[in-house]
Enzyme design. Structure first.
Site, PDB file in Angstrom:
ATOM      1  N   CYS A  13       3.083  10.538  -2.287  1.00 13.11           N
ATOM      2  CA  CYS A  13       3.110  11.123  -0.945  1.00 13.11           C
ATOM      3  C   CYS A  13       4.523  11.482  -0.473  1.00 13.11           C
ATOM      4  CB  CYS A  13       2.480  10.167   0.042  1.00 13.11           C
ATOM      5  SG  CYS A  13       0.903   9.500  -0.528  1.00 13.11           S
ATOM      6  N   HIS A  17       5.782   9.564   8.725  1.00 12.45           N
ATOM      7  CA  HIS A  17       4.804   9.637   7.645  1.00 12.45           C
ATOM      8  C   HIS A  17       3.410   9.430   8.239  1.00 12.45           C
ATOM      9  CE1 HIS A  17       3.515   9.763   3.549  1.00 12.45           C
ATOM     10  NE2 HIS A  17       3.011   8.540   3.572  1.00 12.45           N
ATOM     11  N   GLU A  21       6.069   1.358   9.137  1.00 10.35           N
ATOM     12  CA  GLU A  21       6.974   2.459   9.467  1.00 10.35           C
ATOM     13  C   GLU A  21       7.551   2.287  10.864  1.00 10.35           C
ATOM     14  OE1 GLU A  21       7.330   7.347   9.314  1.00 10.35           O
ATOM     15  OE2 GLU A  21       5.338   6.426   9.195  1.00 10.35           O
ATOM     16  N   LYS A  65      -0.103  14.559  10.475  1.00 11.99           N
ATOM     17  CA  LYS A  65      -1.325  14.205   9.753  1.00 11.99           C
ATOM     18  C   LYS A  65      -2.512  14.025  10.697  1.00 11.99           C
ATOM     19  CE  LYS A  65       1.071  12.044   5.839  1.00 11.99           C
ATOM     20  NZ  LYS A  65       2.467  12.267   6.295  1.00 11.99           N
ATOM     21  N   HIS A 121      -3.744  14.173   5.386  1.00  8.39           N
ATOM     22  CA  HIS A 121      -2.634  13.799   4.517  1.00  8.39           C
ATOM     23  C   HIS A 121      -2.631  14.715   3.300  1.00  8.39           C
ATOM     24  CE1 HIS A 121       0.368  11.770   2.394  1.00  8.39           C
ATOM     25  NE2 HIS A 121      -0.065  10.519   2.444  1.00  8.39           N
ATOM     26  N   PHE A 138       3.129   6.029  -2.595  1.00 10.01           N
ATOM     27  CA  PHE A 138       2.674   4.937  -3.451  1.00 10.01           C
ATOM     28  C   PHE A 138       3.709   4.711  -4.551  1.00 10.01           C
ATOM     29  CE2 PHE A 138      -2.239   5.424  -2.830  1.00 10.01           C
ATOM     30  CZ  PHE A 138      -2.110   4.912  -1.557  1.00 10.01           C
TER      31      PHE A 138
END
Length: 415
Positions: free
Chosen positions: A166, A305, A316, A337, A342, A401
Site C-alpha cells: 500500500c 493513509h 497513524e 479513501k 483503498h 503491509f
C-alpha cells in the site's frame, strides 16, 4: 563527494479513479463529496462475505491507446497508461525536444494482475495447459505498468517498479524525486496503478479480516470512526510528471507545486500491522520535514493513509502526534479513501494528486462517511464538512503491509 540536490517540481497530473477517469472529473468528485463505492459488478459475490468495492467505471481503454496495445495489457497497466498520458499532455512536454534518456518512469503496482493468474490457472486445472495465454507472464507481472508507460511515452531513462504494497505509489514518487534530485533524470512519470477487484483479491483480503463487511457504501470506508471495521478495496491509477526546476522553467512549464521532502522507513514489527506506537510512520514524517526544512507547526494539511482499519487509524494517529508534537492539534487530517476506497499500490499516488490540487485551490475535502471519531483518534479529521484553507505545506502518508512507511511533503511553489 555528494552532488548538491536539485529542486523538483510537479508539472503534470493524471488519474483514473472510482469517481472520475481523469483529474478534472476526479477533482470535481472530490469537491462534491462523491463516494465511488458500490456493489461489486466484476464477478458474482453470492458466496462472498464482502460485496462492495470502489470500482473504476466506464473506462474504455481504446480511448487512451490503440486496440492492439490495449489487448496486451491488463487493467492495471491500462489505467497506468491512461493516467500517464494525461499527465504527459498536462505537462506540455514535447519529446521531440527532449533527450529520451533523461526522461524516466517509476510506476509501481502492489499486486499486478491476479485476474490473469485466475483465468490461466482455470485452464491448467481443466487440463488445457496448451491454451494458457502466451502473454500470461507479461500481462501479469507488476512492472508492466512502468514498461507500458515507457513504451507509450517514449521515455527511455531509468524505468523501475517499486513494490511495497500500500506504500507503492508514494515510494515510486519518492524514488523519482531522488532520481531527479541527483541528476539521473530531468523528467519522470511517477506513481502507481492497481486493479485486483476479483475473486482471489476479495477472498484473500477478506480471509485476512482486512475488509469492511458493511454493505452500505456510505458507511463502509469510514476512517478514524469508532465503528470502522476494515477497508474497501479500490482500483485505479495516479501518475505525476516530476521535473527538475530549471528544466521546467526553461521550457515555460506551468508548475503546480514542489516536492520538498521524502521520508521512508520500516517498522520491523509485523507483516500486516503498523507498529503500535507509530514510531516508524512518525520517523518517515520527521525525515520528510527535515529534508524540506519545514517545522511541524508549518504543516497545514495531512492526507492520511487512513484505511478505516482499527490498527492503521489508531497507530497513524499516534504517529502524527509523535511527529508533530504540540502542532498535531492544529493540523487538518483527512482520508481520500473515504471516497474512493483503498487503491493499494495506486493509493499514495492518487492521494498525492489530491495534495497538489488542495494546495492549488486551498480546499480540504471532508472525510466522507465518518461521523464520530474513535476516542483514541482525537485529531481534526475534517468530519462533517470540507473546508477552505490556505495550504502552504501538505504531507501525504502511506503505510504498507510488511511495515513499509512513506511520507511525501509537497509545498506551494516559490521562486
Amino acid at each position: 563527494m555528494m552532488t548538491e540536490k536539485r529542486r523538483v517540481v510537479i508539472t503534470g497530473l493524471g488519474a483514473v479513479t472510482p469517481i472520475g477517469n481523469n483529474v478534472q472529473d476526479f477533482w470535481s468528485g472530490i469537491r462534491e463529496g462523491k463516494v465511488g463505492i458500490g456493489p461489486i459488478t466484476s464477478f458474482d459475490t453470492t458466496d462472498y462475505k464482502v460485496k462492495i468495492a470502489a470500482e473504476v467505471k466506464d473506462f474504455k481503454a481504446k480511448e487512451h491507446m490503440d486496440f492492439k496495445a490495449a489487448k496486451r495489457m491488463e487493467p492495471f497497466s491500462q489505467y497506468a497508461v491512461a493516467a500517464a498520458k494525461e499527465a504527459f499532455e498536462d505537462s506540455g512536454l514535447n519529446m521531440e525536444e527532449e533527450d529520451p534518456f533523461r526522461a524516466g518512469v517509476v510506476i509501481g503496482s502492489g499486486v499486478g494482475s491476479l485476474q490473469t493468474v485466475e483465468k490461466n490457472y482455470e485452464k491448467i486445472l481443466d487440463h488445457k495447459v496448451s491454451r494458457v495465454n502466451p502473454l500470461m507472464v507479461p500481462l501479469m507481472i507488476s512492472n508492466m505498468a512502468a514498461g507500458n508507460v515507457s513504451i507509450q511515452l517514449g521515455f527511455r531513462g531509468k524505468c523501475t517498479n517499486v513494490v511495497t504494497a500500500c506504500a507503492t505509489g508514494s515510494h515510486c514518487i519518492g524514488d523519482a524525486f531522488r532520481a531527479i534530485q541527483y541528476n539521473d533524470l530531468d523528467i519522470c512519470a511517477a506513481g502507481g496503478a492497481e486493479s485486483c477487484i476479483c475473486p482471489s483479491g476479495v477472498a484473500g483480503f477478506t480471509a485476512l479480516t482486512a475488509l469492511s463487511a458493511s454493505e452500505d457504501p456510505l458507511r463502509a470506508s469510514i476512517p478514524f470512526d469508532k465503528d470502522r471495521d476494515g477497508f474497501v478495496l479500490g482500483e485505479g491509477a495516479g501518475v505525476l510528471i516530476l521535473e527538475e526546476l530549471e528544466h521546467a522553467r526553461k521550457r515555460g512549464a506551468r508548475i503546480y507545486a514542489e516536492v520538498l521532502g521524502y521520508g521512508a522507513t520500516a517498522d520491523a514489527y509485523h507483516i500486516t500491522s503498523p507498529s503500535e506506537d507509530g514510531s516508524g510512520a512518525a520517523k518517515a514524517m520527521e525525515l520528510a520535514m527535515e529534508e524540506a526544512g519545514v517545522k511541524p507547526e508549518e504543516i497545514d494539511y495531512i492526507n492520511a493513509h487512513g484505511t478505516s482499519t482499527h490498527h492503521n487509524d489508531l497507530f497513524e494517529t499516534r504517529a502524527i502526534k509523535a511527529a508533530l508534537k504540540d502542532a498535531a492539534d492544529q493540523v487538518v487530517v483527512n482520508s481520500t479513501k473515504s471516497m474512493i476506497g483503498h487503491l493499494l499500490g495506486a493509493a499514495g499516488a492518487v492521494e498525492c494528486v489530491v495534495c497538489v490540487k488542495s494546495i492549488e485551490e486551498g480546499f480540504i475535502h471532508q472525510t466522507m462517511g465518518t461521523r464520530e471519531a474513535d476516542e483514541e483518534c482525537d485529531l481534526n479529521y475534517a468530519i462533517g464538512a470540507p473546508m477552505e484553507k490556505e495550504i502552504r505545506y501538505a504531507m501525504s502518508n502511506s503505510l504498507g503491509f510488511g511495515g513499509h512507511n512513506a511520507t511525501l511533503l509537497i509545498g506551494r511553489y516559490q521562486e
